[in-house]
Write a protein that holds these residues in place. Structure first.
Motif, mmCIF file in Angstrom:
data_model
loop_
_atom_site.group_PDB
_atom_site.id
_atom_site.type_symbol
_atom_site.label_atom_id
_atom_site.label_comp_id
_atom_site.label_asym_id
_atom_site.label_seq_id
_atom_site.Cartn_x
_atom_site.Cartn_y
_atom_site.Cartn_z
ATOM 1 N N HIS A 98 1.143 -1.675 0.016
ATOM 2 C CA HIS A 98 -0.107 0.009 -0.094
ATOM 3 C C HIS A 98 0.537 1.022 0.135
ATOM 4 O O HIS A 98 1.617 1.066 0.627
ATOM 5 C CB HIS A 98 -0.787 0.388 1.674
ATOM 6 N N GLU A 100 0.157 4.037 0.757
ATOM 7 C CA GLU A 100 -0.053 5.266 1.535
ATOM 8 C C GLU A 100 1.420 6.047 2.629
ATOM 9 O O GLU A 100 2.127 4.562 2.486
ATOM 10 C CB GLU A 100 -1.414 5.561 2.525
ATOM 11 N N ASP A 102 2.439 6.613 5.581
ATOM 12 C CA ASP A 102 2.115 6.082 6.463
ATOM 13 C C ASP A 102 2.951 4.613 6.600
ATOM 14 O O ASP A 102 3.939 4.172 7.218
ATOM 15 C CB ASP A 102 1.264 6.080 7.587
ATOM 16 N N HIS A 103 3.165 3.892 5.657
ATOM 17 C CA HIS A 103 3.613 3.224 4.938
ATOM 18 C C HIS A 103 4.953 2.795 3.837
ATOM 19 O O HIS A 103 5.682 1.923 4.403
ATOM 20 C CB HIS A 103 2.849 1.403 4.735
ATOM 21 N N HIS A 167 -8.097 -0.021 1.872
ATOM 22 C CA HIS A 167 -8.660 1.061 1.606
ATOM 23 C C HIS A 167 -8.722 1.589 0.047
ATOM 24 O O HIS A 167 -9.289 2.858 -0.042
ATOM 25 C CB HIS A 167 -9.537 2.036 2.867
ATOM 26 N N ASP A 186 -3.159 -2.550 5.854
ATOM 27 C CA ASP A 186 -4.383 -2.090 6.416
ATOM 28 C C ASP A 186 -5.681 -2.863 6.853
ATOM 29 O O ASP A 186 -6.008 -2.469 7.510
ATOM 30 C CB ASP A 186 -4.821 -0.517 5.608
ATOM 31 N N HIS A 243 -0.523 -1.989 11.045
ATOM 32 C CA HIS A 243 -0.984 -1.346 11.666
ATOM 33 C C HIS A 243 -1.723 -1.964 13.421
ATOM 34 O O HIS A 243 -2.389 -2.555 12.561
ATOM 35 C CB HIS A 243 -1.998 -0.137 12.070
HETATM 36 FE FE1 FEO Z 1 -3.932 3.649 4.366
HETATM 37 FE FE2 FEO Z 1 -2.122 3.274 7.054
HETATM 38 O O1 FEO Z 1 -2.205 3.836 5.525
#
Ligand code: FEO
Length: 435
Positions: A98, A100, A102-103, A167, A186, A243
């Motif tokens: 993914h 995003e 944060d990753h 997502h 996620d 997470h």
């Molecule tokens: Fe959809 Fe943890 O980023």
């Protein structure tokens, strides 16, 4: 001994994390980062317990794979943990489940340190990675992978499962059959930081798991259902999300629980009937009259159950489950100061948390001078990926008898679109702009 799905340990979360990498399975280490102080994620989520950015290193006989990274400001922690289990010249694969931030915060630097590594991600992630790496994108071996493709690390393979919209469009899962570990990014995540890392060791994180689902996955629940169908046959022993706790105790219970969260929260009373919900706010009663006329017209259809709600008399949150199960909604608002009224905007804002894609949408309302509100609501409904088969109904001041007839006809047409009696069609923005 039987262990409940969410093992509860009566202890406060441990915010002091492990200083080094943590073994997850033979040859698999957690090399992520803890963010216990985070109280707001992506602007939209409260995170009472902070979060973790879980990244993993998988060692095979022919090299090391890194699966996801961490948010940029935690890159130092990530590299320190990674260096404790692998040299950079051993890294032959970087999997990005993914894109995003944060990753992927540490991805550019990881590639500079391990430029020989193959990067594998879903095809839909490629443009996002190109935007992240800019000119450096061309320097590396980057390829899209789809369900069933795999990469060998010698004595073990990593296999990919494309699971879009859980997502983001790019999301995928990665399967390490040799150790029965499923890396889900996620999916199955929680914003819950506890340095003990594993679900059988941490405190009660049920709230975080369900809150995370509600705010991240619920708007995409049909895609989540497809993802679960795809991964359910795998004989996983550990779910390793990106997470929150790593799910090594009864991992399948979390899949089952997610199915419960996806499924309807309301027992259907309507059988094969279609459902239309009409919400309105009325300043002087004119929009209320229109709402009633639309209701009456739609209710003439024996196949459509129609419900009418004055939003002045209710809060929005309790309606969300109802809307998620409905086939269509119509929103009525007067135009005040050139805009829809605040309560209607509050409802439209709340719809982002549920799945609205493909539902029928419609707008209506009374106005005094310019009547912009209906168009604004329609634009928002289209932004929510709802289908708008009818241009909105606008009436100047109080509706006449003829205009109430038109309201009933509008309701009948909405019912016909719900039941399929009317040919499918979609109002386009040009048509709206031309009115
Ligand atoms: Fe959809 Fe943890 O980023």
């Amino acid at each position: 001994m039987s262990v409940p799905p969410f093992t509860i340990r009566p202890a406060a979360p441990r915010l002091d994390g492990p200083t080094g990498p943590v073994a997850v399975a033979p040859g698999v280490h957690w090399v992520g980062a803890l963010d216990p102080g985070l109280r707001n994620f992506d602007v939209i989520l409260k995170t009472a317990n902070g979060t973790t950015y879980n990244a993993y290193a998988v060692r095979g006989s022919d090299g090391v794979a890194v699966i996801d990274t961490v948010k940029a400001e935690f890159a130092g922690e990530f590299f320190a943990r990674l260096e404790a289990v692998a040299r950079y010249d051993e890294i032959r694969l970087i999997v990005l489940n993914h894109l995003e931030p944060d990753h992927t915060g540490a991805v550019p630097e990881l590639l500079r340190r391990a430029p020989q590594a193959q990067v594998r991600l879903s095809p839909r992630g490629l443009p996002m990675l190109r935007a992240l790496l800019k000119d450096e994108f061309a320097l590396y071996d980057i390829k899209g992978v789809t369900t069933g493709q795999s990469v060998s690390l010698g004595d073990r393979d990593l296999q990919f499962f494309t699971t879009p919209f859980v997502h983001w469009p790019d999301t995928q899962c990665t399967w390490l059959a040799a150790e029965r570990v499923l890396f889900t990014c996620d999916l199955f995540g929680s914003h819950y930081c506890d340095g003990r890392l594993f679900n059988d060791l941490v405190g009660d994180f049920r709230f975080s798991f369900e809150y995370y689902f509600d705010r991240i996955m619920r708007p995409f629940r049909s895609f989540v259902a497809q993802a679960l169908d795809l991964i359910e046959p795998l004989d996983f022993g550990i779910i390793a999300p990106a997470h929150g706790p790593i799910l090594r105790s009864h991992p399948r219970d979390y899949l089952t629980h997610t199915r419960r969260l996806i499924s309807s929260r309301l027992a259907s009373e309507t059988g094969s009937e279609k459902t239309l919900l009409i919400f309105y706010v009325s300043a002087y009663g004119a929009t209320a009259q229109l709402a009633q006329a639309i209701h009456d017209g739609a209710a003439e259809s024996p196949d459509v159950r129609v419900s009418l709600f004055d939003l002045e008399g209710g809060e929005i949150a309790p309606f969300l489950d109802l809307i998620e199960e409905a086939d269509g909604i119509a929103l009525g608002t007067p135009t005040i100061n050139g805009d829809a009224v605040r309560t209607i905007w509050e409802m439209l804002a709340a719809l982002v948390d549920i799945e609205t894609r493909g539902k029928l949408g419609a707008a209506f309302g009374s106005y005094g001078w310019s009547g912009e509100a209906v168009r604004l609501v329609e634009t928002r409904l289209q932004g929510l990926k709802m289908r708008l088969p009818e241009p909105g109904l606008r009436v100047k001041l109080h509706p006449s008898a003829a205009e109430l007839d038109e309201g009933r006809a509008f309701g009948r047409r909405l019912a016909d679109h719900l039941t399929g009696r009317a040919a499918p069609r979609e109002v386009d923005f040009a048509e709206i702009a031309a009115r």
